[in-house]
Design a protein around this motif. Structure first.
Motif, mmCIF file in Angstrom:
data_model
loop_
_atom_site.group_PDB
_atom_site.id
_atom_site.type_symbol
_atom_site.label_atom_id
_atom_site.label_comp_id
_atom_site.label_asym_id
_atom_site.label_seq_id
_atom_site.Cartn_x
_atom_site.Cartn_y
_atom_site.Cartn_z
ATOM 1 N N UNK A 10 0.816 -1.217 0.000
ATOM 2 C CA UNK A 10 0.000 0.000 0.000
ATOM 3 C C UNK A 10 0.847 1.264 0.000
ATOM 4 N N UNK A 11 2.128 1.119 0.366
ATOM 5 C CA UNK A 11 3.023 2.280 0.343
ATOM 6 C C UNK A 11 3.405 2.686 -1.074
ATOM 7 N N UNK A 12 3.165 1.801 -2.028
ATOM 8 C CA UNK A 12 3.494 2.080 -3.419
ATOM 9 C C UNK A 12 2.372 2.918 -4.023
ATOM 10 N N UNK A 13 2.667 4.125 -4.400
ATOM 11 C CA UNK A 13 1.633 5.030 -4.905
ATOM 12 C C UNK A 13 1.489 4.988 -6.422
ATOM 13 N N UNK A 14 2.241 4.139 -7.076
ATOM 14 C CA UNK A 14 2.092 4.031 -8.518
ATOM 15 C C UNK A 14 0.732 3.426 -8.853
ATOM 16 N N UNK A 15 0.241 3.723 -10.042
ATOM 17 C CA UNK A 15 -1.048 3.208 -10.485
ATOM 18 C C UNK A 15 -0.858 2.372 -11.735
ATOM 19 N N UNK A 16 -1.948 1.790 -12.194
ATOM 20 C CA UNK A 16 -1.897 0.975 -13.397
ATOM 21 C C UNK A 16 -1.909 -0.494 -13.048
ATOM 22 N N UNK A 17 -2.108 -1.347 -14.044
ATOM 23 C CA UNK A 17 -2.166 -2.785 -13.796
ATOM 24 C C UNK A 17 -0.808 -3.340 -13.378
ATOM 25 N N UNK A 18 -0.836 -4.468 -12.705
ATOM 26 C CA UNK A 18 0.396 -5.168 -12.386
ATOM 27 C C UNK A 18 0.851 -5.936 -13.623
ATOM 28 N N UNK A 19 2.084 -5.715 -14.010
ATOM 29 C CA UNK A 19 2.662 -6.368 -15.177
ATOM 30 C C UNK A 19 3.737 -7.333 -14.687
ATOM 31 N N UNK A 20 3.429 -8.602 -14.725
ATOM 32 C CA UNK A 20 4.344 -9.620 -14.216
ATOM 33 C C UNK A 20 5.272 -10.058 -15.345
ATOM 34 N N UNK A 76 12.033 2.536 -13.570
ATOM 35 C CA UNK A 76 13.159 2.686 -12.665
ATOM 36 C C UNK A 76 12.773 2.285 -11.249
ATOM 37 N N UNK A 77 11.478 2.072 -10.990
ATOM 38 C CA UNK A 77 10.991 1.669 -9.672
ATOM 39 C C UNK A 77 10.584 0.190 -9.686
ATOM 40 N N UNK A 78 11.347 -0.596 -10.357
ATOM 41 C CA UNK A 78 11.058 -2.025 -10.435
ATOM 42 C C UNK A 78 11.019 -2.672 -9.070
#
Length: 241
Positions: free
Chosen positions: A98-108, A222-224
């Motif tokens: 929940x600390x990750x504020x990025x949005x969009x689908x998860x791309x595995x 860059x935030x992998x």
């Protein structure tokens, strides 16, 4: 043909737990608890290679977990892909907290195995587990999909028996993103996935390849983050209560 035969044989041959051998079940309750019965935790190999993304793991690579992973990867127990995918799902959720504020689908993005290993096994274990994990994430309300965009650029030596430094050198420059793959990664939260992390060399090289493909167009890469099913016990950080 080999993969087809394994799919069919799993339906008609007697089933035993991949972790302990208990008959009549692909995974018994006790081995399931070992695999995904605890929350995913941060994993850090020692030494930690430069460029390794933040890694979360579902379980330590020991006992039943080790047996299940080997049964799936090396002995073709393809029915274990779903429970391994559930374990990977927990690690993915830990990696994108929940600390990750990025949005969009998860791309595995699965880390590819060497081509000769995939041919010998008859399947790509990491990709199969990533597909199972993406399905579980979608089932529980999280938009996710698998993007197998990484490719082997050259053959690499067998990693077994190599030191951490030798593994990094062995894999340096070995991976690349397929043509057009960079565009598919735009707008999502990219999570590298694998079944096992030992020294972190494979994940580090995979992260380098993704960053190189992203350039300045997709700074979010860059935030992998990374998620794996298991790590050696010494790399598995204890929960901080």
């Amino acid at each position: 043909m080999r993969g087809w035969w394994r799919e069919i044989s799993g339906l008609v041959l007697p089933v035993a737990c991949g972790g302990c051998g208990t008959p009549r079940t692909p995974l018994c309750e006790e081995c399931a608890r070992a695999l995904y019965g605890t929350a995913a935790r941060r994993a850090r190999p020692v030494p930690e290679p430069a460029g390794l993304p933040v890694v979360h793991a579902a379980a330590p690579y020991a006992d039943a977990v080790r047996a299940v992973l080997l049964a799936h990867k090396e002995r073709g127990a393809l029915g274990l892909a779903r429970p391994l995918g559930v374990a990977l799902t927990g690690a993915v959720r830990g990696a994108v907290s929940s600390a990750d504020r990025r949005t969009g689908p998860l791309l595995l993005v699965p880390v590819p195995s060497a081509r000769r290993a995939v041919r010998a096994r008859g399947h790509d274990a990491a990709r199969r587990m990533a597909l199972a994990a993406a399905g579980e994430l979608r089932r529980t309300g999280t938009e996710a999909r698998v993007l197998p965009v990484l490719r082997q650029r050259r053959e690499v030596a067998d990693q077994s028996g190599l030191t951490a430094r030798m593994r990094v050198e062995n894999l340096a420059g070995a991976l690349a993103v397929a043509a057009g793959g960079g565009r598919l990664l735009e707008g999502g939260r990219v999570v590298l996935v694998d079944d096992l992390m030992t020294t972190g060399a494979s994940l580090t090289e995979a992260a380098r390849a993704l960053r190189a493909a992203s350039g300045m167009r997709f700074p979010g890469l860059l935030q992998l983050s990374a998620a794996v099913v298991a790590v050696p016990p010494l790399s598995f950080e204890k929960n901080r209560n």
